[in-house]
Design an enzyme around this catalytic site. Sequence first.
Site, PDB file in Angstrom:
ATOM      1  N   ARG A   1       5.193  10.340  -2.306  1.00  0.00           N
ATOM      2  CA  ARG A   1       4.686  11.241  -0.682  1.00  0.00           C
ATOM      3  C   ARG A   1       6.049  11.329  -0.409  1.00  0.00           C
ATOM      4  NH1 ARG A   1       3.661   5.335   2.845  1.00  0.00           N
ATOM      5  NH2 ARG A   1       4.914   4.086   0.966  1.00  0.00           N
TER       6      ARG A   1
ATOM      7  N   GLU B   1      12.805  -9.858   0.628  1.00  0.00           N
ATOM      8  CA  GLU B   1      11.982  -7.902   1.455  1.00  0.00           C
ATOM      9  C   GLU B   1      12.913  -6.517   1.469  1.00  0.00           C
ATOM     10  OE1 GLU B   1      11.288  -9.246   5.514  1.00  0.00           O
ATOM     11  OE2 GLU B   1      10.506  -7.140   5.666  1.00  0.00           O
TER      12      GLU B   1
ATOM     13  N   PRO C   1       0.610  -1.047  -0.091  1.00  0.00           N
ATOM     14  CA  PRO C   1      -0.308   0.006   0.535  1.00  0.00           C
ATOM     15  C   PRO C   1       0.488   0.889  -0.105  1.00  0.00           C
ATOM     16  CG  PRO C   1      -0.256  -1.289   2.109  1.00  0.00           C
ATOM     17  CD  PRO C   1       0.212  -2.325   1.121  1.00  0.00           C
ATOM     18  N   ASN C   2      -0.003   2.403  -0.706  1.00  0.00           N
ATOM     19  CA  ASN C   2       0.729   3.834  -1.025  1.00  0.00           C
ATOM     20  C   ASN C   2       2.017   3.288  -1.582  1.00  0.00           C
ATOM     21  OD1 ASN C   2      -0.998   4.583   1.254  1.00  0.00           O
ATOM     22  ND2 ASN C   2      -0.185   3.804   2.244  1.00  0.00           N
TER      23      ASN C   2
ATOM     24  N   TYR D   1      10.957   8.438   0.698  1.00  0.00           N
ATOM     25  CA  TYR D   1      11.250   7.392   0.020  1.00  0.00           C
ATOM     26  C   TYR D   1      11.771   7.961  -0.744  1.00  0.00           C
ATOM     27  CZ  TYR D   1       7.964   5.867   3.344  1.00  0.00           C
ATOM     28  OH  TYR D   1       7.303   4.831   4.594  1.00  0.00           O
TER      29      TYR D   1
ATOM     30  N   HIS E   1       4.425  -4.763   8.847  1.00  0.00           N
ATOM     31  CA  HIS E   1       4.304  -4.614  10.225  1.00  0.00           C
ATOM     32  C   HIS E   1       2.894  -5.090  11.203  1.00  0.00           C
ATOM     33  CE1 HIS E   1       7.217  -2.025   9.644  1.00  0.00           C
ATOM     34  NE2 HIS E   1       6.390  -1.242   8.927  1.00  0.00           N
TER      35      HIS E   1
ATOM     36  N   HIS F   1      12.767  -3.160   2.155  1.00  0.00           N
ATOM     37  CA  HIS F   1      12.342  -1.251   2.397  1.00  0.00           C
ATOM     38  C   HIS F   1      13.207  -0.424   1.951  1.00  0.00           C
ATOM     39  CE1 HIS F   1       9.318  -3.952   5.238  1.00  0.00           C
ATOM     40  NE2 HIS F   1      10.520  -4.288   5.466  1.00  0.00           N
TER      41      HIS F   1
ATOM     42  N   ARG G   1      13.702   4.141  12.239  1.00  0.00           N
ATOM     43  CA  ARG G   1      12.744   4.765  12.429  1.00  0.00           C
ATOM     44  C   ARG G   1      11.674   4.596  14.069  1.00  0.00           C
ATOM     45  NH1 ARG G   1       9.506   4.607   6.650  1.00  0.00           N
ATOM     46  NH2 ARG G   1       7.987   6.335   7.807  1.00  0.00           N
TER      47      ARG G   1
ATOM     48  N   ASP H   1       1.650 -15.563   6.363  1.00  0.00           N
ATOM     49  CA  ASP H   1       0.801 -17.224   6.014  1.00  0.00           C
ATOM     50  C   ASP H   1       1.092 -17.603   4.401  1.00  0.00           C
ATOM     51  OD1 ASP H   1       0.717 -17.434   8.595  1.00  0.00           O
ATOM     52  OD2 ASP H   1      -1.617 -17.069   8.238  1.00  0.00           O
TER      53      ASP H   1
ATOM     54  N   ALA I   1       3.191  -0.781   4.481  1.00  0.00           N
ATOM     55  CA  ALA I   1       2.740  -1.387   5.879  1.00  0.00           C
ATOM     56  C   ALA I   1       2.737  -2.586   6.543  1.00  0.00           C
ATOM     57  CB  ALA I   1       1.931   0.290   6.065  1.00  0.00           C
TER      58      ALA I   1
ATOM     59  N   ARG J   1       7.529  -0.009  13.623  1.00  0.00           N
ATOM     60  CA  ARG J   1       8.380   0.011  12.373  1.00  0.00           C
ATOM     61  C   ARG J   1       9.522  -1.114  12.249  1.00  0.00           C
ATOM     62  NH1 ARG J   1       5.762   3.082   7.985  1.00  0.00           N
ATOM     63  NH2 ARG J   1       5.673   5.461   9.199  1.00  0.00           N
TER      64      ARG J   1
ATOM     65  N   ASN K   1       7.965  -5.420  -1.656  1.00  0.00           N
ATOM     66  CA  ASN K   1       7.942  -4.709  -0.316  1.00  0.00           C
ATOM     67  C   ASN K   1       6.650  -4.767   0.242  1.00  0.00           C
ATOM     68  OD1 ASN K   1       7.728  -1.949   0.909  1.00  0.00           O
ATOM     69  ND2 ASN K   1       9.151  -1.083  -0.474  1.00  0.00           N
TER      70      ASN K   1
HETATM   71  C1  DHK Z   1       6.893   1.045   3.049  1.00  0.00           C
HETATM   72  C2  DHK Z   1       6.088   1.567   3.721  1.00  0.00           C
HETATM   73  O1  DHK Z   1       5.129   2.201   3.531  1.00  0.00           O
HETATM   74  C3  DHK Z   1       5.812   1.842   5.117  1.00  0.00           C
HETATM   75  O2  DHK Z   1       4.719   1.659   5.910  1.00  0.00           O
HETATM   76  C4  DHK Z   1       7.227   0.949   6.500  1.00  0.00           C
HETATM   77  C5  DHK Z   1       8.551   0.726   3.807  1.00  0.00           C
HETATM   78  C6  DHK Z   1       8.834   1.068   4.977  1.00  0.00           C
HETATM   79  C7  DHK Z   1       9.597   1.106   3.468  1.00  0.00           C
HETATM   80  O3  DHK Z   1      10.934   1.438   3.896  1.00  0.00           O
HETATM   81  O4  DHK Z   1       9.812   0.698   1.903  1.00  0.00           O
HETATM   82  O5  DHK Z   1       7.258   0.384   7.130  1.00  0.00           O
END
Ligand code: DHK
Length: 146
Positions: free
Chosen positions: A19, A99, A11-12, A24, A81, A101, A108, A88, A78, A112, A75
Amino acid sequence: MNPTVYVLNGPNLNLLGMRQPEIYGHETLADVEAECRRVAVELGLEIAFRQSNREYELIDWIHEAREAAEGIVINPAAFTHTSVAILDALNAFDGSVLEVHISNVHKREAFRHHSYVSARADGVIAGCGTQGYELALRRMARLLKA
Ligand code: DHK
């Protein structure tokens, strides 16, 4: 035939580049996809690159990967966490899992610092910016060759 790797984004991440660029970075998800495709050609990997804001969709793609892919780079954003369901699903996948990030989650907020996905991941890359995807694909190619 080249091995297939699913590159899944949570997400996001569709807002990447727009953002919180101080966290990021300025690259967009389309930039990340283009870089992954470039590296995949170099490494002899096929990739399926996807993003969703919906937990169930990520889970469905992980299920799909059981038949369609040798590796998953994820990735979970959110959901890292919060999601036992994604853990699963990954536990039902037999291939390699890495994985990623973009930010260094350990630098942070405390919430997280814990990742459900890390209980399954064969490796974790954090804090390398969007280059983390390239690093993960290079590691994945090595794992799939071994
Ligand atoms: C991206 C997110 O959107 C956060 O919710 C994670 C992760 C970290 C990233 O660093 O790619 O906590």
